[in-house]
Motif scaffolding. Structure first.
Motif, PDB file in Angstrom:
ATOM      1  N   PRO A  60       0.814  -1.227   0.000  1.00 47.91           N
ATOM      2  CA  PRO A  60       0.000   0.000   0.000  1.00 47.91           C
ATOM      3  C   PRO A  60       0.839   1.265   0.000  1.00 47.91           C
ATOM      4  O   PRO A  60       1.997   1.268   0.447  1.00 47.91           O
ATOM      5  N   GLU A  61       0.256   2.320  -0.482  1.00 36.96           N
ATOM      6  CA  GLU A  61       0.877   3.648  -0.447  1.00 36.96           C
ATOM      7  C   GLU A  61       1.091   4.070   1.002  1.00 36.96           C
ATOM      8  O   GLU A  61       0.228   3.870   1.856  1.00 36.96           O
ATOM      9  N   LEU A  62       2.229   4.664   1.289  1.00 41.86           N
ATOM     10  CA  LEU A  62       2.556   5.140   2.631  1.00 41.86           C
ATOM     11  C   LEU A  62       2.088   6.582   2.789  1.00 41.86           C
ATOM     12  O   LEU A  62       2.452   7.450   1.999  1.00 41.86           O
ATOM     13  N   GLY A  63       1.280   6.841   3.819  1.00 41.20           N
ATOM     14  CA  GLY A  63       0.763   8.179   4.052  1.00 41.20           C
ATOM     15  C   GLY A  63       1.457   8.888   5.200  1.00 41.20           C
ATOM     16  O   GLY A  63       2.290   8.304   5.904  1.00 41.20           O
ATOM     17  N   SER A 103     -11.759   9.728   3.952  1.00 41.20           N
ATOM     18  CA  SER A 103     -10.830  10.639   3.298  1.00 41.20           C
ATOM     19  C   SER A 103     -10.248   9.978   2.063  1.00 41.20           C
ATOM     20  O   SER A 103     -10.322   8.752   1.916  1.00 41.20           O
ATOM     21  N   PRO A 104      -9.646  10.765   1.183  1.00 40.45           N
ATOM     22  CA  PRO A 104      -8.971  10.148   0.020  1.00 40.45           C
ATOM     23  C   PRO A 104      -7.883   9.163   0.438  1.00 40.45           C
ATOM     24  O   PRO A 104      -7.665   8.158  -0.227  1.00 40.45           O
ATOM     25  N   LEU A 105      -7.192   9.431   1.562  1.00 43.27           N
ATOM     26  CA  LEU A 105      -6.127   8.535   1.997  1.00 43.27           C
ATOM     27  C   LEU A 105      -6.690   7.206   2.526  1.00 43.27           C
ATOM     28  O   LEU A 105      -6.153   6.135   2.236  1.00 43.27           O
ATOM     29  N   ASP A 109     -10.433   0.357   1.381  1.00 42.50           N
ATOM     30  CA  ASP A 109     -11.667  -0.227   0.834  1.00 42.50           C
ATOM     31  C   ASP A 109     -11.326  -1.021  -0.422  1.00 42.50           C
ATOM     32  O   ASP A 109     -11.315  -0.503  -1.530  1.00 42.50           O
ATOM     33  N   LEU A 110     -11.043  -2.297  -0.214  1.00 43.53           N
ATOM     34  CA  LEU A 110     -10.593  -3.176  -1.289  1.00 43.53           C
ATOM     35  C   LEU A 110     -11.462  -4.435  -1.315  1.00 43.53           C
ATOM     36  O   LEU A 110     -12.153  -4.741  -0.338  1.00 43.53           O
ATOM     37  N   PRO A 111     -11.415  -5.204  -2.397  1.00 46.10           N
ATOM     38  CA  PRO A 111     -12.191  -6.457  -2.439  1.00 46.10           C
ATOM     39  C   PRO A 111     -11.540  -7.582  -1.635  1.00 46.10           C
ATOM     40  O   PRO A 111     -12.055  -8.693  -1.612  1.00 46.10           O
ATOM     41  N   SER A 157      -6.223   2.204  16.174  1.00 43.15           N
ATOM     42  CA  SER A 157      -6.127   3.168  15.082  1.00 43.15           C
ATOM     43  C   SER A 157      -7.108   4.302  15.354  1.00 43.15           C
ATOM     44  O   SER A 157      -8.311   4.073  15.483  1.00 43.15           O
ATOM     45  N   VAL A 158      -6.592   5.525  15.478  1.00 44.53           N
ATOM     46  CA  VAL A 158      -7.432   6.686  15.769  1.00 44.53           C
ATOM     47  C   VAL A 158      -7.045   7.848  14.863  1.00 44.53           C
ATOM     48  O   VAL A 158      -5.929   7.916  14.355  1.00 44.53           O
ATOM     49  N   GLU A 159      -7.972   8.776  14.676  1.00 47.70           N
ATOM     50  CA  GLU A 159      -7.730   9.978  13.877  1.00 47.70           C
ATOM     51  C   GLU A 159      -7.447  11.189  14.766  1.00 47.70           C
ATOM     52  O   GLU A 159      -6.685  12.082  14.401  1.00 47.70           O
TER      53      GLU A 159
END
Length: 458
Positions: free
Chosen positions: A62-65, A104-106, A111-113, A147-149
């Motif tokens: 996955p892309e690293l954010g 969010s876009p990130l 959300d994958l199959p 995991s929190v925002e």
């Protein structure tokens, strides 16, 4: 992946060497598939088989954010949330991923199959995203699963109250039952240096959960001298609750289901033990009616073990099967603290025994960052020990989940990801030697399977 593993196993790899390692395009991860979410429809839980729903797939890195880290996973473990995921109950986890993806876009990445699962890991940091200052490539770490925002004020006193609180690898993607995992950097904690990779991966979720539930002021606030009833006292959660009770000067009353599990509790240091199968407690007359006479018989047995005292705290997680009994046997003013419902989510109890005796029911879910850190610190200091009984390969994760689902295990079961064998990753042999018997306690109980730590360093 071979270059990454070689760098981890080598004794002279520097942090800058890890930073320069090329990342692979893909990695192996244990997944469930969205198009199979209905595969067990109509079957009772016991007949659902994780070996049919869990897959080992090659998936893209996955892309690293910002504020995130990619970790090379040396080992992981199976928790009951992995079992729930594999059974698609009480609901499919793809609903969690879809909701997170809308944030969010990130977060849309999640959300994958397919869902890469797993809420524990030990391993080595490969990359960190923008804004990460406390961790660098090459750091040996474990991860907690919160995991929190933290964009809402609600989570700043207790991060578990963040409206966007999720469990990594269960309600988010890219979990720890894989060769690479994506985590938020504030999930990372130092790997205890006297433990192997698989031992260090085992405590994470359950150790932190038991700490909050039993020790923290957010849970039961256990104190010296408390009588603590612990259901499943040799299991994944209960084995840590038993250790916390003993280490904190409390008196655990350990409820188990076999002689072998009773023996493990004795070897941990517990003296008051109830084998619910041997004593044939049947809290339910039938599917719809409980039997208060069995509650009373159970309470009498507890008082025989405590010198006439009722329990101050009940460490609850079976749920439906035991909850009525738990409320009944708690002393006046005592606390029933619950973190799960592995036998069913609909709890029934006689409210007279709650309100007229001023008892409390406290809900407890995982742990906040501080509680997770404190729980890991106790592991690192050798005050609390891993309860690893058996280790599987990544390819055998379905069998590991099946064994946990059918309660065929003791303590925790581990899964080797990149680590080629057990016993690697020990950095402090002197500390390990002081605690080796305790580290191996659950392995010794499962000695017939041939799974025992070697203490080998690498």
């Amino acid at each position: 992946m071979n270059k990454i593993l070689d760098a981890i196993l080598a004794s002279d790899t520097k942090p800058e060497d890890f930073a320069e390692l090329p990342l692979p395009e893909s990695y192996r991860g244990v997944t469930v598939h969205k198009d199979e979410a209905g595969m067990f429809d109509g079957l009772p839980s016991r007949e659902k088989d994780p070996r049919k729903s869990l897959h080992l797939d090659e998936v893209p890195v996955p892309e690293l954010g910002p504020g995130e880290a990619l970790v090379a996973v040396m080992a992981s473990s199976v928790n009951y949330n992995s079992v729930w995921t594999s059974l698609f109950e009480p609901m499919s986890t793809f609903g969690f991923l879809e909701r997170y993806g809308r944030l969010s876009p990130l977060t849309k990445r999640h959300d994958l199959p397919y869902h890469v699962i797993g809420s524990d890991l030990s391993g080595v940091v490969l990359r960190t995203g923008a804004g990460v200052n406390s961790w660098k490539p090459g750091d040996e770490v474990v991860a907690h699963c919160l995991s929190v925002e933290l964009e809402s004020a609600d989570g700043h006193d207790d991060t578990m109250l963040d409206p966007e609180q999720r469990i990594w690898g269960f309600e988010t993607n890219f979990g720890g039952l894989a060769e690479i995992a994506l985590v938020k950097s504030n999930q990372l904690m130092p790997k205890p240096d006297h433990l192997s990779w698989e031992e260090a991966a085992a405590p994470g979720l359950v150790n932190s959960t038991a700490y909050r539930q039993l020790v923290s002021r957010n849970g039961a606030g256990m104190k010296q001298g408390d009588n603590v009833l612990i259901w499943g006292a040799s299991g994944g959660l209960g084995s840590y609750a038993t250790q916390f009770a003993l280490a904190g000067g409390a008196n655990p009353i350990c409820v188990v289901s076999s002689d072998a599990k009773a023996d493990i509790c004795r070897r941990m240091g517990a003296e008051a033990i109830i084998d619910r199968n041997a004593e044939d407690y049947r809290f339910w007359k039938d599917e719809h009616h409980q039997d208060p006479r069995e509650w009373k018989r159970f309470g009498k047995r507890i008082r025989e073990l405590t010198g006439g005292e009722d329990v101050d705290i009940v460490f609850e997680h079976p749920g439906r099967e035991t909850f009525g009994a738990s409320v009944y046997v708690t002393r006046k003013g005592g606390t029933i603290v619950t973190c799960a419902s592995t036998s069913g989510y609909e709890h029934s109890y006689d409210n007279r025994y709650l309100w007229m005796s001023l008892k409390r029911i406290v809900g407890s879910h995982f742990a906040n960052y501080r509680e997770a850190w404190e729980a890991n610190r106790l592991i690192a200091k050798g005050k609390i020990h891993p309860t690893l009984s058996k280790t599987y390969s990544l390819e055998e994760t379905g069998q590991a989940a099946y064994d946990v689902h059918r309660n065929l295990h003791q303590g925790k079961v581990g899964v080797l990801a990149l680590s080629p064998e057990e016993g690697l990753g020990v950095r402090n042999e002197a500390k390990r030697a002081k605690h080796l018997d305790a580290i191996n306690l659950f392995r010794d109980a499962d000695a017939g399977q041939g799974h025992r730590a070697t203490g080998k360093a690498a």
